[in-house]
Design a protein around this motif. Structure first.
Motif, PDB file in Angstrom:
ATOM      1  N   GLN A   1       0.858  -1.192   0.000  1.00 50.14           N
ATOM      2  CA  GLN A   1       0.000   0.000   0.000  1.00 50.14           C
ATOM      3  C   GLN A   1       0.887   1.233   0.000  1.00 50.14           C
ATOM      4  O   GLN A   1       1.830   1.336   0.790  1.00 50.14           O
ATOM      5  CB  GLN A   1      -0.904   0.020   1.234  1.00 50.14           C
ATOM      6  N   ARG A   2       0.541   2.153  -0.889  1.00 48.69           N
ATOM      7  CA  ARG A   2       1.268   3.420  -0.974  1.00 48.69           C
ATOM      8  C   ARG A   2       0.239   4.535  -0.996  1.00 48.69           C
ATOM      9  O   ARG A   2      -0.890   4.353  -1.446  1.00 48.69           O
ATOM     10  CB  ARG A   2       2.096   3.475  -2.263  1.00 48.69           C
ATOM     11  N   GLN A   3       0.692   5.680  -0.544  1.00 46.46           N
ATOM     12  CA  GLN A   3      -0.194   6.839  -0.589  1.00 46.46           C
ATOM     13  C   GLN A   3      -0.427   7.214  -2.050  1.00 46.46           C
ATOM     14  O   GLN A   3       0.514   7.292  -2.842  1.00 46.46           O
ATOM     15  CB  GLN A   3       0.428   8.018   0.165  1.00 46.46           C
ATOM     16  N   ALA A   4      -1.711   7.406  -2.370  1.00 53.02           N
ATOM     17  CA  ALA A   4      -2.063   7.763  -3.749  1.00 53.02           C
ATOM     18  C   ALA A   4      -1.537   9.166  -4.043  1.00 53.02           C
ATOM     19  O   ALA A   4      -1.480  10.020  -3.152  1.00 53.02           O
ATOM     20  CB  ALA A   4      -3.575   7.715  -3.934  1.00 53.02           C
ATOM     21  N   PRO A   5      -1.160   9.419  -5.278  1.00 48.35           N
ATOM     22  CA  PRO A   5      -0.692  10.766  -5.606  1.00 48.35           C
ATOM     23  C   PRO A   5      -1.841  11.769  -5.434  1.00 48.35           C
ATOM     24  O   PRO A   5      -2.979  11.512  -5.816  1.00 48.35           O
ATOM     25  CB  PRO A   5      -0.251  10.658  -7.067  1.00 48.35           C
TER      26      PRO A   5
END
Length: 181
Positions: A61-65
């Protein structure tokens, strides 16, 4: 004694020595051991390390742009809402101060709300993660064989597992396997 008789005795004596020596040598050759007794056999192995790559999929999981990295929309919407709420309080100069204070407070709150929403907006993707692992195996190299020949013990390495005896040739233990026929 006659000289021919002396010659005959000498030649006969020499002949006896030669024949006797040949007989002793022949006897020794006939009585040499043909086999050595195997006393112990120990397998000799070596460890083989084979590296291989092991991969598996993991969810990341990554922070969405952020579409609005400066959070302008939250600030403006919060400012407008705060200004509207502030303008409903008081009258005259108090209403103006409440409107400005409401707009400033609303802008700050709107900015922070948008910041929290952006931080919680995550994108989940799959990634392949690989690492090198080592497989170890034992490989048979040969056999250390302890044998007894004419009362003496010796050790040699063979490529095949011997039976209860090893062949002897010319007084030496033969460690090579017999030729395939």
């Amino acid at each position: 004694m006659d000289s021919s008789m002396i010659k005959g005795v000498v030649i006969g004596g020499v002949a006896m020595v030669v024949v006797s020596a040949g007989a002793v040598t022949g006897y020794k050759a006939l009585t040499k051991p043909k086999f050595a007794e195997v006393v112990a056999v120990k397998e000799v192995t070596e460890t083989i390390v084979t590296p291989r790559e092991e991969c598996h999929e993991v969810h990341v999981q990554r922070q969405a742009p952020a579409k609005d990295p400066n959070r302008v929309a939250g600030t403006v919407i919060g400012g407008v809402a705060g200004g509207l709420l502030g303008s409903s309080i008081g009258s005259g100069t108090g209403r103006t101060v409440a409107t400005v204070a409401g707009a400033a407070g609303g802008a700050y709150v709107g900015n922070q709300v948008q910041k929290n929403m952006q931080q919680k907006n995550v994108v989940t993707t799959s990634e392949q993660r690989c690492k090198t692992v080592n497989d170890t195996t034992q490989q048979l190299v040969g056999y250390d064989v302890t044998y007894r020949l004419e009362g003496k013990e010796g050790v040699l390495r063979t490529s095949i597992k011997p039976g209860p005896t090893l062949p002897v040739k010319d007084g030496q233990v033969v460690a090579t396997p017999p030729a395939a026929g």
